[in-house]
Design an enzyme around this catalytic site. Structure first.
Site, PDB file in Angstrom:
ATOM      1  N   HIS A  93       0.859  -1.194   0.000  1.00 26.02           N
ATOM      2  CA  HIS A  93       0.000   0.000   0.000  1.00 26.02           C
ATOM      3  C   HIS A  93       0.895   1.244   0.000  1.00 26.02           C
ATOM      4  CE1 HIS A  93      -2.670   3.147   1.434  1.00 26.02           C
ATOM      5  NE2 HIS A  93      -3.650   2.411   0.920  1.00 26.02           N
ATOM      6  N   GLU A 164      -3.797   2.401  -7.380  1.00 26.97           N
ATOM      7  CA  GLU A 164      -4.091   3.504  -6.469  1.00 26.97           C
ATOM      8  C   GLU A 164      -3.088   4.627  -6.693  1.00 26.97           C
ATOM      9  OE1 GLU A 164      -6.442   2.189  -2.785  1.00 26.97           O
ATOM     10  OE2 GLU A 164      -4.346   1.896  -2.331  1.00 26.97           O
TER      11      GLU A 164
HETATM   12  P1  PGA Z   1      -9.102   6.587   0.331  1.00 27.58           P
HETATM   13  O1  PGA Z   1      -7.974   5.473   0.541  1.00 27.58           O
HETATM   14  O2  PGA Z   1     -10.336   5.871  -0.129  1.00 27.58           O
HETATM   15  O3  PGA Z   1      -9.258   7.213   1.697  1.00 27.58           O
HETATM   16  O4  PGA Z   1      -8.577   7.546  -0.687  1.00 27.58           O
HETATM   17  C1  PGA Z   1      -7.815   4.444  -0.376  1.00 27.58           C
HETATM   18  C2  PGA Z   1      -6.746   3.497   0.086  1.00 27.58           C
HETATM   19  O5  PGA Z   1      -5.818   3.922   0.777  1.00 27.58           O
HETATM   20  O6  PGA Z   1      -6.792   2.300  -0.199  1.00 27.58           O
END
Ligand code: PGA
Length: 246
Positions: A93, A164
């Site tokens: 992540h 992401e």
């Molecule tokens: P968020 O986080 O939805 O708060 O932008 C997504 C994530 O970190 O997986």
């Protein structure tokens, strides 16, 4: 099947986690259409697991360590998470990579440890704002995919990728859905070098009930990984409802 992966990060304490997990256990949704997985804080993992046992909601680790047991102060291994009922794990992540300095090498070891134990790893990849401004988005993603997958013999063991963009995570500034669709298509193409299996690709970064439909309505996006909006009962349940009727 559409996937809703809820990353509760370090938003909730043990009581709050138990409460949200129990509320989730008590809500009905179509588990044939929606696969919900929650990633609670490690300290509340067991409580959440108990609350969700026997439901169709699965549970996962936010990060894992690769050595099963030993002199590793502060670490919790994939092996221990597996024993505690974890079926999934987030790997790499952006908060682990950028706040805690997790390296590509760490990511690879964690990914392999999960595959070996039968935990489904969710490899998180994404470019930073600096990468984006320097025209290095594809370069960054290629590198992250390569270190995780090159020479890997995954066979038919299941894994996920989550796209992401770092600048979209927790910023309230989501990636434009058309760009996300383009990137997912590109990532799926890249993945063909490494596996002949179909790898589900999730989008993550400032997703909420109001915008989720514009991502999951396209077949290139298999679901979402959600932080902030998944950590409060009201916004989480709105999200579930929005995903059931996109
Ligand atoms: P968020 O986080 O939805 O708060 O932008 C997504 C994530 O970190 O997986």
């Amino acid at each position: 099947m559409i996937h809703l992966f809820a990353n509760w990060k370090m938003y909730l304490d043990v009581n709050e986690t138990s409460r949200l997990a129990s509320e989730l256990a008590g809500t009905s949704y179509d588990a044939n259409k929606l696969n919900i997985v929650v990633f609670p804080t490690t300290l509340a993992f067991t409580e959440a697991e108990k609350a969700l046992r026997g439901t169709s909601v699965a549970i996962g680790a936010q990060t894992v360590n690769w050595t099963p047991k030993g002199a590793y102060t502060g670490a919790v291994s994939a092996y221990l998470f597996k024993e505690a009922g974890s079926s999934y794990a987030l790997i790499g992540h952006s908060e682990r990579r950028h706040i805690f300095g997790e390296t590509e090498d760490d990511v690879r070891k964690k990914f392999e440890a999960c595959l070996d134990l039968g935990i489904v790893p969710v490899l998180c990849i994404g470019e930073t704002k600096e990468d984006l401004d320097a025209g290095k988005r594809e370069y960054r993603l290629k590198k992250q995919l390569m270190t995780a997958f090159s020479g890997l013999e995954a066979g038919d063991r299941k894994f996920f990728v989550a796209y992401e963009p770092v600048w979209a995570v927790g910023s309230g500034n989501p990636c434009d859905p058309n760009t996300a669709i383009e990137m997912h298509t590109w990532i799926a193409e890249e993945l063909r070098q490494y596996t002949s299996e179909d790898v589900p690709i999730l989008y993550g970064g400032s997703v909420h009930a109001g915008n989720v439909g514009s991502y999951i309505s396209h077949h290139a996006i298999d679901g979402v990984l959600v932080g902030g909006a998944s950590a409060k009962q009201e916004t989480f349940f709105d999200l579930i409802r929005a995903m059931e009727t996109p």
